[in-house]
Design a protein around this motif. Structure first.
Motif, PDB file in Angstrom:
ATOM      1  N   THR A 113     -53.982  65.780  54.002  1.00  0.00           N
ATOM      2  CA  THR A 113     -55.133  65.729  53.499  1.00  0.00           C
ATOM      3  C   THR A 113     -54.908  65.451  51.655  1.00  0.00           C
ATOM      4  OG1 THR A 113     -56.106  67.308  54.868  1.00  0.00           O
ATOM      5  CG2 THR A 113     -57.277  66.922  52.529  1.00  0.00           C
ATOM      6  N   PRO A 114     -55.521  64.719  51.284  1.00  0.00           N
ATOM      7  CA  PRO A 114     -55.300  64.392  49.679  1.00  0.00           C
ATOM      8  C   PRO A 114     -55.205  65.595  48.956  1.00  0.00           C
ATOM      9  CG  PRO A 114     -56.748  62.804  50.388  1.00  0.00           C
ATOM     10  CD  PRO A 114     -56.721  63.633  51.628  1.00  0.00           C
ATOM     11  N   GLY A 115     -54.146  65.540  47.981  1.00  0.00           N
ATOM     12  CA  GLY A 115     -54.042  66.950  47.399  1.00  0.00           C
ATOM     13  C   GLY A 115     -53.710  67.951  47.753  1.00  0.00           C
ATOM     14  N   CYS A 116     -52.966  68.008  48.976  1.00  0.00           N
ATOM     15  CA  CYS A 116     -52.439  68.992  49.882  1.00  0.00           C
ATOM     16  C   CYS A 116     -50.916  68.645  50.393  1.00  0.00           C
ATOM     17  CB  CYS A 116     -53.189  69.265  51.097  1.00  0.00           C
ATOM     18  SG  CYS A 116     -54.787  69.606  50.875  1.00  0.00           S
ATOM     19  N   LEU A 299     -57.784  82.913  58.442  1.00  0.00           N
ATOM     20  CA  LEU A 299     -58.152  82.656  56.934  1.00  0.00           C
ATOM     21  C   LEU A 299     -58.092  81.164  56.762  1.00  0.00           C
ATOM     22  CD1 LEU A 299     -55.371  85.192  55.429  1.00  0.00           C
ATOM     23  CD2 LEU A 299     -57.884  85.103  54.791  1.00  0.00           C
ATOM     24  N   VAL A 300     -57.055  80.527  57.131  1.00  0.00           N
ATOM     25  CA  VAL A 300     -57.213  79.043  57.005  1.00  0.00           C
ATOM     26  C   VAL A 300     -58.752  78.347  57.384  1.00  0.00           C
ATOM     27  CG1 VAL A 300     -56.180  76.876  57.615  1.00  0.00           C
ATOM     28  CG2 VAL A 300     -54.865  78.855  57.160  1.00  0.00           C
ATOM     29  N   ALA A 301     -59.024  78.899  58.585  1.00  0.00           N
ATOM     30  CA  ALA A 301     -60.125  78.112  59.149  1.00  0.00           C
ATOM     31  C   ALA A 301     -61.451  78.598  58.760  1.00  0.00           C
ATOM     32  CB  ALA A 301     -60.233  78.067  60.519  1.00  0.00           C
ATOM     33  N   ASP A 302     -61.399  79.910  57.743  1.00  0.00           N
ATOM     34  CA  ASP A 302     -62.464  80.625  57.724  1.00  0.00           C
ATOM     35  C   ASP A 302     -63.276  81.069  59.030  1.00  0.00           C
ATOM     36  OD1 ASP A 302     -63.937  82.299  55.773  1.00  0.00           O
ATOM     37  OD2 ASP A 302     -65.290  80.519  55.422  1.00  0.00           O
ATOM     38  N   ALA A 303     -62.564  81.366  60.026  1.00  0.00           N
ATOM     39  CA  ALA A 303     -63.129  81.618  61.195  1.00  0.00           C
ATOM     40  C   ALA A 303     -63.185  83.351  61.328  1.00  0.00           C
ATOM     41  CB  ALA A 303     -62.413  80.969  62.344  1.00  0.00           C
ATOM     42  N   VAL A 320     -50.381  73.322  62.666  1.00  0.00           N
ATOM     43  CA  VAL A 320     -50.417  72.427  61.469  1.00  0.00           C
ATOM     44  C   VAL A 320     -51.481  72.584  60.459  1.00  0.00           C
ATOM     45  CG1 VAL A 320     -50.194  70.067  60.863  1.00  0.00           C
ATOM     46  CG2 VAL A 320     -49.365  70.694  62.984  1.00  0.00           C
ATOM     47  N   VAL A 321     -51.162  73.053  59.394  1.00  0.00           N
ATOM     48  CA  VAL A 321     -52.312  73.226  58.152  1.00  0.00           C
ATOM     49  C   VAL A 321     -52.029  72.716  56.960  1.00  0.00           C
ATOM     50  CG1 VAL A 321     -52.964  75.213  56.781  1.00  0.00           C
ATOM     51  CG2 VAL A 321     -52.318  76.005  59.091  1.00  0.00           C
ATOM     52  N   ASP A 322     -52.797  71.959  56.363  1.00  0.00           N
ATOM     53  CA  ASP A 322     -52.789  71.340  55.014  1.00  0.00           C
ATOM     54  C   ASP A 322     -53.309  72.449  54.159  1.00  0.00           C
ATOM     55  OD1 ASP A 322     -51.857  69.082  56.255  1.00  0.00           O
ATOM     56  OD2 ASP A 322     -53.684  67.801  55.934  1.00  0.00           O
ATOM     57  N   VAL A 323     -52.473  72.590  52.782  1.00  0.00           N
ATOM     58  CA  VAL A 323     -52.764  73.601  51.838  1.00  0.00           C
ATOM     59  C   VAL A 323     -52.897  72.765  50.471  1.00  0.00           C
ATOM     60  CG1 VAL A 323     -52.125  75.580  50.655  1.00  0.00           C
ATOM     61  CG2 VAL A 323     -51.624  75.372  52.968  1.00  0.00           C
ATOM     62  N   ASN A 324     -54.127  73.002  49.722  1.00  0.00           N
ATOM     63  CA  ASN A 324     -53.975  72.277  48.483  1.00  0.00           C
ATOM     64  C   ASN A 324     -53.136  72.799  47.599  1.00  0.00           C
ATOM     65  OD1 ASN A 324     -55.707  72.064  45.738  1.00  0.00           O
ATOM     66  ND2 ASN A 324     -56.451  70.387  47.175  1.00  0.00           N
ATOM     67  N   VAL A 325     -52.619  71.966  46.748  1.00  0.00           N
ATOM     68  CA  VAL A 325     -51.658  72.423  45.613  1.00  0.00           C
ATOM     69  C   VAL A 325     -52.309  71.829  44.104  1.00  0.00           C
ATOM     70  CG1 VAL A 325     -49.773  72.742  46.946  1.00  0.00           C
ATOM     71  CG2 VAL A 325     -50.278  70.468  46.175  1.00  0.00           C
ATOM     72  N   GLU A 326     -53.608  71.390  44.120  1.00  0.00           N
ATOM     73  CA  GLU A 326     -53.872  70.829  42.843  1.00  0.00           C
ATOM     74  C   GLU A 326     -55.106  71.688  42.420  1.00  0.00           C
ATOM     75  OE1 GLU A 326     -55.513  66.996  43.708  1.00  0.00           O
ATOM     76  OE2 GLU A 326     -53.443  66.097  43.677  1.00  0.00           O
ATOM     77  N   PRO A 353     -55.721  79.423  48.283  1.00  0.00           N
ATOM     78  CA  PRO A 353     -55.802  77.797  48.189  1.00  0.00           C
ATOM     79  C   PRO A 353     -56.629  77.363  49.219  1.00  0.00           C
ATOM     80  CG  PRO A 353     -53.499  78.332  48.599  1.00  0.00           C
ATOM     81  CD  PRO A 353     -54.377  79.658  48.500  1.00  0.00           C
ATOM     82  N   GLU A 354     -57.223  76.348  48.884  1.00  0.00           N
ATOM     83  CA  GLU A 354     -58.243  75.637  49.842  1.00  0.00           C
ATOM     84  C   GLU A 354     -57.276  75.057  51.165  1.00  0.00           C
ATOM     85  OE1 GLU A 354     -60.390  71.646  49.744  1.00  0.00           O
ATOM     86  OE2 GLU A 354     -61.869  73.227  48.831  1.00  0.00           O
ATOM     87  N   CYS A 355     -57.738  75.487  52.304  1.00  0.00           N
ATOM     88  CA  CYS A 355     -56.817  74.917  53.438  1.00  0.00           C
ATOM     89  C   CYS A 355     -57.673  74.133  54.507  1.00  0.00           C
ATOM     90  CB  CYS A 355     -56.291  76.205  54.146  1.00  0.00           C
ATOM     91  SG  CYS A 355     -55.315  77.175  52.878  1.00  0.00           S
ATOM     92  N   HIS A 356     -56.811  73.391  55.366  1.00  0.00           N
ATOM     93  CA  HIS A 356     -57.543  72.682  56.267  1.00  0.00           C
ATOM     94  C   HIS A 356     -56.614  72.857  57.560  1.00  0.00           C
ATOM     95  CE1 HIS A 356     -60.037  70.613  53.381  1.00  0.00           C
ATOM     96  NE2 HIS A 356     -58.937  70.295  52.920  1.00  0.00           N
TER      97      HIS A 356
END
Length: 873
Positions: A113-116, A299-303, A320-326, A353-356
């Protein structure tokens, strides 16, 4: 049956070597954030906190060949900090075949994911505690076993394949928690990944320990058997899921707050390290533990935490998790999805951080061995034969007293009237009900029960009827007891003017004139007196004792089970069709004026209140309304009209609330139909005019139950509640059309209250009748619908109901979809799958998988032979 048991045992023997799935043969899926099942796990690969799973305990096959020590693997990767104690050797076959497997299960991941940056969060390999189902938290630190070693190797090979195919996204750094099992897994997978790469790409390195990756501390539960700790852990998870995050696991273990804070810290630490790594877009792999990973992924999925406790995180699997670093962040508070939106007061304020969430529970799979293909075919053939035999004898569900395999008899002294094995000319006229045309000895005194196997009170009464028959025939063996299923002999029951179930009729010796007899009066003394027998003092004493033991009727609770909305529609449709076949006509004549009016109103309401997806049911209703005069004349006319549309009798399988007992499906499905209708009325009023008044709907439901629901006790209880304005029905429901949607919602809420009261009352009656203690937590949750776990928003802190949330819950269950929920199974009342469905689906799957494996093996053999390269000249 012995042959079936033998074949299944042989198949299980094969399965202890490997588990087969569709993905073993290249059947892939690219669904994002889905739970994958390509993991290579032995059947004994238990998860220490998978307390919702009940898996078969099998022993691994012993390999008997010395493997290199763990330190040798460590030395190849540069990890030298492990102690000699962790280097204890165990036996593994160095020539074992781990090269055949689906190691490509990570290469179809989408771009980062962009920015992650991308994190690969893994669970350690199996330990002996996992295999033995022991609680294994932060206080328990065993090494991995042979199976865990192989799981770690396979995970490493999958990572190596990923690096080979995608150097941009693939991780080259591996972190782990401070626990030995995580350290060992990290070293082994790094070694396996580098063996795949063979120096062609940058090797995988060990980053080291990250303290925030540690497993949850279970307090004094650590080391205990999973089953014994189940109730405490479920209670702890339920508390955390509903906002009580300061409760500690096992008394002195971690609190929910501490685990959540540690999870946020781990995401921040790992993402920073990944961003600084040598991979072009930043990625990293970390080895942690199952319970911790569930909470972290929640936490990651806000589930909801209540949902994540059910997620499978297998040994050796990767998430597999994408974590924002921006700089994009998200606030975790009491309003977050992890608490299901429940309004609970605590001071939790975490910034993360925002996660996916990209993928969950992914791992490498060992292929299905050839010797098991043969066993699969054997099991399939045996399953198919048994399934066909079961279909051929599908009438078994039409009786309560008939014992399968005995064509002439039944339960003890009760004689069940069975349908003839082949069609006969004319209606059935048994000698105990009809006088024979030829000379015949006069019939003895007899008692006849007319019942329906789907009727709960008939099911409850069956053991009492058998007990009564035994007591009476012990005194007077000449008296006969008969049972007639009105499902199997509908016309016969109509001829006998049976208007409700169960119905008892007594016949004196030599007489064919029936004496009506109430079920509640069916005691030994009363039966003998009505049949003209003298009653002795001894029988009087026995009768008094019987009166005491039979004061209450045993009630059978129908535990509410969560279901998909399509299952609810299926069950409602089946019960509607079943009612048309067995419930509309109780006599051979046409419907009375009142019955006809009720039937028409019922059909007209159904056309407006059922979802359009129930298309077949709509077709039946439309056809009946177009031919109503014909349909209301007789059961034969009605049956003829619906035959082209209705489902065959043998295919009727209710999916919810039956616990594998299809006899309970009709009443359960009828409740489903009522709920769908009440929600449907709200939907109709939203989009149509004129508005349907709620009282008009409830009156139609009431009248339908009065005229067409033949379970007598059920019918009388429902009418009594309705006519006496139970649950404030007289004020909730209005005769006048209203434009206020809140007024329409009162209808489904009123029906929900009625249904909830029935379930709760029946549960209490059952426990009291069986001299059992008060309902435990799990049974109470089954009866109180929806439970706190099923719909936390539906409950206020004072344990009262939030009716707006109740409506939303009903709407999602019966109209729009299924809500998030957690299943809390009863300790002794697990749902049972219908036997027929297990054989059918299991045999079909074995057949398909076996064919796929066979073709794959043929293709491989053809390729190795070189014949595909030959060209004929």
């Amino acid at each position: 049956m012995a042959a079936v048991t033998t074949t299944w045992c042989l198949l299980l023997y094969c399965l202890t070597s490997s588990v087969f799935t569709a993905e073993a043969f290249g059947v892939r899926s690219t669904v994002i954030a889905s739970e994958r099942s390509c993991t290579r796990v032995h059947l004994n690969s238990y998860e220490e906190q998978d307390i919702d799973q009940y898996e078969v305990d099998c022993n691994l096959k012993k390999h008997g060949v010395q493997r290199r020590s763990f330190l040798e693997a460590v030395s190849l990767t540069g990890l030298t900090a492990l102690t000699a104690q962790s280097a204890q050797a165990f036996e593994v076959d160095p020539n074992r075949d781990i090269s055949t497997g689906n190691f490509d299960c990570l290469i179809d991941l989408p771009p980062i994911t962009p920015g992650c940056v991308r994190l690969y969060l893994c669970r350690h390999g199996q330990t002996e505690n996992n295999r033995l189902r022991k609680m294994q938290g932060a206080r328990v630190d065993p090494e991995i076993n042979k199976n865990g070693y192989e799981q770690a190797e396979r995970l490493g090979m999958a990572v190596g394949k990923l690096i080979e195919s995608d150097t941009i996204h693939a991780p080259t750094l591996v972190a782990h928690s401070k626990l030995l099992r995580a350290k060992e897994t990290s070293a082994i997978l790094a070694d396996a990944a580098n063996s795949v790469l063979k120096g062609k790409q940058e090797p995988v390195h060990l980053y080291g320990e990250v303290s925030s990756l540690g497993e949850v501390d279970f307090g004094d539960l650590d080391g205990k058997d999973v089953n014994s700790a189940k109730s405490v852990m479920m209670s702890t998870f339920a508390s955390w899921a509903t906002g009580d995050i300061d409760r500690r696991a096992g008394g002195e273990g971690d609190s929910g707050r501490e685990v959540l804070e540690r999870g946020v810290k781990a995401l921040e630490t790992l993402s920073q390290v990944a961003a600084a790594s040598s991979t072009p877009q930043g990625s990293m792999l970390a080895v942690s533990h199952s319970t911790y990973l569930r909470i972290l992924l929640s936490l990651v999925a806000d589930a909801p935490l209540a949902e994540s406790v059910l997620w499978k995180i297998n040994n050796g699997s990767v998430n597999v998790v994408d974590v924002n670093v921006e700089g994009k962040q998200r606030l975790v508070s009491t309003k977050s999805g992890i608490f299901g939106g429940l309004k609970r007061s605590n001071d939790l304020q975490l910034t993360m951080p925002e996660c996916h969430l990209i993928r969950r529970n992914e791992a490498a799979l060992k292929r299905f061995p050839l010797e098991c293909l043969v066993m699969g075919w054997v099991v399939f053939v045996v399953s198919l034969i048994i399934f066909l035999v079961h279909i051929a004898s599908a009438d078994g569900a039409k009786y309560l007293y008939h014992k399968e395999g005995n064509e002439s008899s039944s339960s003890g002294p009760v004689i069940e009237l069975l349908a003839p094995s082949s069609k006969q000319d004319g209606p059935i006229k048994p000698n105990f009900l009809f006088e024979p045309s030829s000379d015949h000895s006069p019939p003895p005194a007899r008692v006849v029960e007319f019942y329906a196997p789907w009727c709960p009170h008939c099911q409850h009464y069956a053991p009492k009827y058998i007990k009564l028959a035994k007591a009476v025939t012990a005194k007077h063996p000449e008296i006969e007891f008969h049972a007639v299923s009105c499902t199997a002999h509908n016309k016969l029951c109509n001829d006998q003017n049976v208007n409700g179930y169960p119905t008892l009729k007594l016949y004196r010796e030599g007489s064919y004139e029936a004496l009506e007899f109430k079920v509640k009066d069916a005691k030994v003394k009363n039966v003998l007196l009505r049949l003209g027998f003298d009653v002795s003092e001894k029988s009087e004493s026995h009768n008094n004792h019987e009166d005491q033991s039979d004061k209450k009727q045993i009630a059978r609770v129908v535990p509410f089970r969560m279901h998909d909305v399509h299952d609810a529609w299926n069950d409602a449709a089946l019960s509607f069709e079943f009612a048309l076949k067995t419930g509309i006509f109780m006599t051979n004549g046409p419907l009375s004026k009142e019955e006809s009016s009720t039937f028409r109103s019922w059909l007209e309401l159904l056309t407006k209140s059922l979802p359009i997806q129930m298309s077949k049911t709509h077709d039946i209703i439309t056809m009946l309304l177009e031919n109503f005069e014909e349909a209301s004349q007789s059961q034969s006319n009605l049956s003829k009209l619906i035959r082209p549309f209705a489902s065959p009798d043998n295919s009727q399988t209710w999916r919810t609330c039956t616990n594998g007992d299809n006899k309970m499906g009709y009443t359960c499905g009828l409740w489903q139909l009522f709920h769908i209708m009440t929600i449907g009325v709200v939907e109709y009023n939203r989009h149509n005019t004129p508005i349907i008044p709620t009282r008009q709907v409830s009156e139609i439901l009431r009248n339908y139950v009065e005229h067409f629901f033949q379970c007598e006790v059920c019918r009388l209880n429902f009418l009594d509640m309705y006519d006496n304005c139970a649950f404030d029905g007289c004020h909730r429901l209005s005769d006048k059309p209203s434009s206020n949607e809140h007024d329409w919602r009162e209808l489904p809420i009123w029906l929900w209250m009625t249904h909830n009261d029935v379930n709760t009352r029946l549960l209490g009656e059952r426990m009291a009748q069986n001299n059992q203690p008060k309902p435990n937590q799990w049974e109470s949750q089954q009866a109180r619908w929806p439970s706190l776990y099923t719909c936390p928003n539906c409950w206020r802190e004072d344990k009262s109901w939030e009716e707006d949330e109740i409506f939303d819950h009903l709407h999602s269950m019966y109209w729009s979809g299924n809500p998030s929920y957690i299943k809390i199974p009863s300790e002794d009342n697990e749902p049972r799958k219908p036997v027929r469905s297990i054989w059918k689906v299991g045999g079909f799957l074995v057949c398909i998988i076996s064919l796929a494996a066979w073709f794959a093996r043929l293709s491989k053999a053809h390729h190795h032979s070189g014949r595909h390269k030959k060209v004929d000249h």
